[in-house]
Design an enzyme around this catalytic site. Structure first.
Site, mmCIF file in Angstrom:
data_model
loop_
_atom_site.group_PDB
_atom_site.id
_atom_site.type_symbol
_atom_site.label_atom_id
_atom_site.label_comp_id
_atom_site.label_asym_id
_atom_site.label_seq_id
_atom_site.Cartn_x
_atom_site.Cartn_y
_atom_site.Cartn_z
ATOM 1 N N LYS A 119 160.992 77.429 62.669
ATOM 2 C CA LYS A 119 160.232 76.184 62.662
ATOM 3 C C LYS A 119 158.869 76.389 61.989
ATOM 4 O O LYS A 119 158.246 77.448 62.126
ATOM 5 C CB LYS A 119 160.054 75.730 64.115
ATOM 6 C CG LYS A 119 159.550 74.321 64.314
ATOM 7 C CD LYS A 119 159.605 73.995 65.800
ATOM 8 C CE LYS A 119 159.173 72.560 66.082
ATOM 9 N NZ LYS A 119 159.354 72.226 67.520
ATOM 10 N N SER B 240 161.539 67.968 67.755
ATOM 11 C CA SER B 240 160.770 68.271 66.566
ATOM 12 C C SER B 240 161.325 69.418 65.737
ATOM 13 O O SER B 240 160.836 69.690 64.639
ATOM 14 C CB SER B 240 159.327 68.593 66.963
ATOM 15 O OG SER B 240 159.272 69.710 67.840
ATOM 16 N N SER C 206 162.710 69.165 72.138
ATOM 17 C CA SER C 206 162.579 69.380 70.698
ATOM 18 C C SER C 206 163.554 70.370 70.099
ATOM 19 O O SER C 206 163.693 70.441 68.881
ATOM 20 C CB SER C 206 161.143 69.820 70.366
ATOM 21 O OG SER C 206 160.233 68.784 70.622
#
Length: 473
Positions: free
Chosen positions: A75, A150, A174
């Site tokens: 990420k 996310s 997320s």
């Protein structure tokens, strides 16, 4: 309707087994995955950065660890030495780490090759991976739909086969939201199980214990493999499923929007009971009330930081000016982040704790429930829930549905696992894909911290039951 079926692609474990072939070459494997990423990047935009040269350089000095040669993504908010963390914002001053975060260092030491960084929503705070710096990430199963957030970019790369696994973070779903929407596995560990140093954001308050770093994979066995590297621990042998309790949540406040979600949940329950797990009903009466208290707690810990970050890059930021930009089609920040700030300035202003004493009382409510639910699960309990009550919606719809006041019965199962700090794994139900859209439902298994080995064993049984035979892990 997409023909992509992530379960039919080789998982990380299968890729490792391919090393036994006489003609196997790590460089060819990496180039093949980079080529897949090149193919999907223009259409789906999952990577904020493709680390092509860096990945090639890693091959030259690759450790012979348990992840040897596996191409992966991390990420954008997880620190890599020399790579800027922007959280997708044009306002925030980029953070350039001088060294790898512990999670990145651990997967590198285990031999994984980081070839991309996954795109995120601005400030990683919504369930749609879109931001003004890198743009919109699209679902590989249907590009007209959200990939989730996310950790959306990483889920897309895993689902499409561009990487063997991804590493994301999860504060209110997320990891599990994008895993569910993209038809792959997402594991949110307990908050303290995997080190978060060097990862963004750094949260000083109680909600830091909601945040966890974990893997996104194509199989449960891969989730176990990568989790052991991330956590730096070897899990004990799993107990037989017949020694475990299967917790049914009585009167849990969730509501499915598609029949396939209930079908997958029923099939998962049947499979676990067939292997001898003992069904037990427990009430989760506090879920609805605590859902309303999550936003005030988050705002107490994060709202001031958001404004500080929006002004950290030297540009002025004022909410009213941004409202005008949003209305006139010239947004400076992502629509989802703007909705958070509007909520904070209106409803959130009335509910956010106004004093340290109020904040402590609110924290006390969460801690009491955390202790209660951990006690219910104990050392042998596995809670079975839907991951969510919906399938991947069209772009824009997820923010409208998730960023609204009051109990959200489609998302309430996700949130429980964060504020109670419970390990949770999302498993796709491809055998029950929605006939109209082809999208898979997702079920979630939950345990108390310390019982991860049993959780993953139960999840592997569920994956076998919910996966068509040709793709069973």
């Amino acid at each position: 309707m997409s023909t992509l079926q992530p379960y039919a692609l080789p998982d990380a474990t299968a890729l490792l087994q391919q090393r036994q072939q006489d003609d196997f070459c790590l460089e060819k494997q990496l180039n093949r995955h980079l080529g897949l990423l090149d193919d999907i990047q223009p259409r789906l935009n999952p990577a904020s950065h493709v680390l092509r040269q860096e990945a090639m350089d890693q091959l030259a000095t690759l450790p012979d660890g348990v992840l040897h040669g596996l191409p992966c993504s991390v990420k954008e908010t997880l620190g890599i030495a020399g790579q800027a963390i922007t959280a997708g914002s044009n306002y925030m001053r980029p953070i350039v780490p001088g060294e790898d975060s512990p999670v990145v260092a651990r997967i590198k030491a285990a031999g994984a090759v980081i070839m991309a960084r996954g795109n995120v929503p601005e400030f990683a705070m919504t369930a749609e991976s879109s931001n003004p710096r890198y743009g919109l990430t699209r679902n590989p199963l249907d590009p007209s739909r959200v990939a989730g957030g996310s950790s959306g970019g990483d889920a897309v790369m895993v689902a499409s086969g561009a990487v063997a696994f991804g590493v994301g973070s999860d504060i209110l779903g997320s990891i599990r939201i994008p895993a569910a929407f993209c038809g792959v596995v997402g594991f949110k560990p307990a908050s303290a199980a995997v080190p978060k140093q060097g990862c963004w954001p750094t949260i000083a308050g109680f909600t830091d214990s909601w945040l966890a770093v974990g893997p996104i994979t194509r199989s449960v066995r891969d989730a176990r493999l990568v989790y052991q590297v991330l956590s730096g621990q070897t899990l004990p042998e799993a107990p037989p499923l017949r020694t475990l309790r299967l917790i049914d949540a009585d009167a849990f406040p969730w509501r499915p929007e598609s029949a396939c979600i209930e079908q997958a949940l029923a099939a998962a329950r049947t499979a676990l009971l067939a292997d001898g797990m003992q069904a037990e009903q427990q009430r989760f009466d506090e879920v609805a009330a605590l859902y309303d208290l999550m936003a005030p707690m988050l705002l107490h810990d994060l709202q001031d930081d958001w404004y500080g970050l929006l002004r950290s890059g030297g540009r002025s930021f004022h909410l009213l000016a941004e409202a005008w930009r949003q209305l006139t089609g010239r947004p400076g920040i992502d629509r989802g982040m703007f909705m958070w700030l509007v909520y904070a300035a209106t409803s959130g202003r009335l509910t956010r704790p106004r004093s340290a004493a109020q904040a402590e009382r609110l924290i006390g409510r969460f801690q009491t429930v955390r202790e209660l639910y951990r006690s219910i699960l104990g050392e042998d309990g596995i809670l079975l829930l839907p991951t969510m009550g919906l399938l991947a919606p069209p772009h824009g719809e997820m923010n409208r549905r998730s960023l609204r006041p009051g109990l959200n019965r489609q998302l309430s199962p996700l949130a429980l696992c964060n504020y109670a700090d419970l390990p949770a794994i999302a498993v796709p139900g491809w055998r029950f894909a929605d006939p109209a859209t082809g999208l898979p439902p997702s079920v979630m298994l939950v345990c108390a911290p310390g019982n991860e080995s049993a959780l993953l064993a139960a999840a592997e049984r569920v994956q076998a039951a919910l996966t068509p035979l040709r793709g069973a892990a």
